[in-house]
Design a protein around this motif. Structure first.
Motif, PDB file in Angstrom:
ATOM      1  N   ARG A  59       0.825  -1.211   0.000  1.00 55.16           N
ATOM      2  CA  ARG A  59       0.000   0.000   0.000  1.00 55.16           C
ATOM      3  C   ARG A  59       0.858   1.259   0.000  1.00 55.16           C
ATOM      4  O   ARG A  59       0.638   2.169  -0.805  1.00 55.16           O
ATOM      5  CB  ARG A  59      -0.923  -0.010   1.227  1.00 55.16           C
ATOM      6  N   THR A  60       1.834   1.336   0.893  1.00 53.68           N
ATOM      7  CA  THR A  60       2.622   2.554   1.001  1.00 53.68           C
ATOM      8  C   THR A  60       3.546   2.753  -0.191  1.00 53.68           C
ATOM      9  O   THR A  60       3.809   3.889  -0.605  1.00 53.68           O
ATOM     10  CB  THR A  60       3.442   2.555   2.302  1.00 53.68           C
ATOM     11  N   SER A  61       4.041   1.661  -0.789  1.00 53.58           N
ATOM     12  CA  SER A  61       4.887   1.788  -1.976  1.00 53.58           C
ATOM     13  C   SER A  61       4.095   2.381  -3.136  1.00 53.58           C
ATOM     14  O   SER A  61       4.565   3.273  -3.846  1.00 53.58           O
ATOM     15  CB  SER A  61       5.465   0.431  -2.373  1.00 53.58           C
ATOM     16  N   HIS A  62       2.884   1.895  -3.299  1.00 50.66           N
ATOM     17  CA  HIS A  62       2.023   2.444  -4.362  1.00 50.66           C
ATOM     18  C   HIS A  62       1.681   3.899  -4.089  1.00 50.66           C
ATOM     19  O   HIS A  62       1.774   4.747  -4.980  1.00 50.66           O
ATOM     20  CB  HIS A  62       0.732   1.638  -4.474  1.00 50.66           C
ATOM     21  N   ASP A  63       1.310   4.197  -2.864  1.00 47.02           N
ATOM     22  CA  ASP A  63       0.883   5.558  -2.546  1.00 47.02           C
ATOM     23  C   ASP A  63       2.047   6.529  -2.647  1.00 47.02           C
ATOM     24  O   ASP A  63       1.855   7.690  -3.045  1.00 47.02           O
ATOM     25  CB  ASP A  63       0.273   5.590  -1.147  1.00 47.02           C
ATOM     26  N   ALA A  64       3.256   6.091  -2.301  1.00 45.90           N
ATOM     27  CA  ALA A  64       4.425   6.959  -2.427  1.00 45.90           C
ATOM     28  C   ALA A  64       4.713   7.279  -3.889  1.00 45.90           C
ATOM     29  O   ALA A  64       5.035   8.409  -4.261  1.00 45.90           O
ATOM     30  CB  ALA A  64       5.642   6.313  -1.775  1.00 45.90           C
TER      31      ALA A  64
END
Length: 355
Positions: free
Chosen positions: A341-346
């Protein structure tokens, strides 16, 4: 014959657990892997349908506010002075308040509180980062899915888009879970005026027979402002965020951080988070205080920063190691799903058209 089979079914030949002891099911790793796979399926489907939107968390998707705070460890007696609470100290912290399911704050729902402390000597994260201590709490003292088996069944039902099946499957009903989920729903006036519980247990110090649960509540002398339900906030789907914004615009807030010791391994089980530990048998005791200074919790950058974080109960000092099946399956599940999730959102936030 029926009586005999019933008696056999009610027998448990496994040894009783002592204080602080765990019992690991051989199926836990399978449950964790399957839950991780299903939750990632949901996340990938959301990304496919909404490629320019952040991927929401599977649980507690709506961030209500992410205030900064100071976590002050009090002067404690020897029994309480363990781990990060061994001596008076102060840590910088960030708090995430969230709704469990609802996007509209006016709906009855479970509310979550996650606390991250920074620069904690001896603490390490699942991703290798040093110094992070995470505490995960809910606004109800017990989980409706209190074991890895129940958690797995719940995730499967949600992934199959038939949540009702988890509760009302005639071959495997979860009526106790339904009752807990119903009880857990509330509509508070202020996130700073209610209580939160860890629901799951943790080690407390080096003695492996010592286990605790955590709880957070308003400090006795702190009275955060309630919303006026007859006024304009009564029609505000984001009233919980706006009420906190008003509270912290005009003054500080104080929250008391407490621990409750396990005193009976049977009535206060390690392996079932659907059971409330009786506070008459073992009262919660204050070990620290959180001070939330004046700040703007509606600032987009504060909310965006919080969405880019992934919390995990295994981001911890070893003296406060998570205990119980729910915590054990959270370790890899939260890490893998949070990283995706955080990799995509970053990546999304770094693009010119990103949010």
């Amino acid at each position: 014959m029926v009586l005999w089979l019933t008696l056999l079914g009610g027998c448990d030949n496994s040894p009783d657990l002592g204080l602080g002891e765990e019992r690991v099911s051989p199926e836990e790793s399978l449950f964790e892997a399957e839950m991780t796979r299903r939750i990632l399926e949901i996340a990938r489907e959301h990304h496919s349908e909404h490629p320019q939107q952040p991927i929401p968390r599977f649980n507690q998707p709506k961030t209500l506010a992410c205030p900064v705070a100071t976590f002050r460890v009090l002067g404690l007696d020897e029994r309480l002075a363990q781990g990060i609470f061994a001596e008076p100290n102060e840590y910088q912290a960030i708090l995430r308040f969230a709704n469990a399911t609802a996007q509209d704050d006016r709906e009855k729902d479970l509310r979550g509180l996650t606390i991250r402390l920074f620069d904690v000597d001896g603490a390490s994260s699942v991703d290798g980062t040093a110094g992070h201590q995470d505490f995960l709490l809910n606004s109800h003292p017990r989980l409706f899915a209190g074991t890895p088996e129940d958690f797995h069944a719940f995730v499967s039902a949600v992934a199959d888009d038939r949540l009702w099946w988890y509760f009302l499957n005639p071959l495997d009903p979860h009526l106790k879970s339904l009752w807990i989920a119903w009880q857990a729903r509330s509509q508070p006036d202020s996130l700073l005026a209610i209580r939160y519980w860890s629901t799951t247990p943790y080690r407390y110090g080096e003695d492996e027979s010592v286990a605790v649960k955590y709880s957070v509540r308003p400090c006795p002398d702190d009275t955060p402002q309630d919303r006026d339900t007859e006024g304009p906030d009564g029609d505000d789907p984001h009233y919980l965020r706006h009420t906190m914004a008003e509270n912290l615009r005009t003054g500080e807030a104080c929250l008391s951080f407490m621990v409750q010791f396990q005193t009976d391994p049977d009535s206060m089980p390690i392996e079932d988070a659907s059971v409330t530990w009786d506070e008459e048998d073992s009262p919660f005791e204050e070990v620290a205080r959180l001070t939330l200074p004046r700040q703007d919790v509606t600032a987009p950058q504060a909310l965006s920063h919080c969405e880019g974080m992934a919390f995990n109960p295994w981001n911890t000092h070893p003296a406060h190691r998570p205990l119980g099946g729910i915590n054990r399956v959270r370790r890899g599940l939260y890490q893998e799903v949070g990283e995706f999730r955080t990799s995509h959102d970053a990546t999304l936030s770094a693009t010119p058209d990103g949010p």
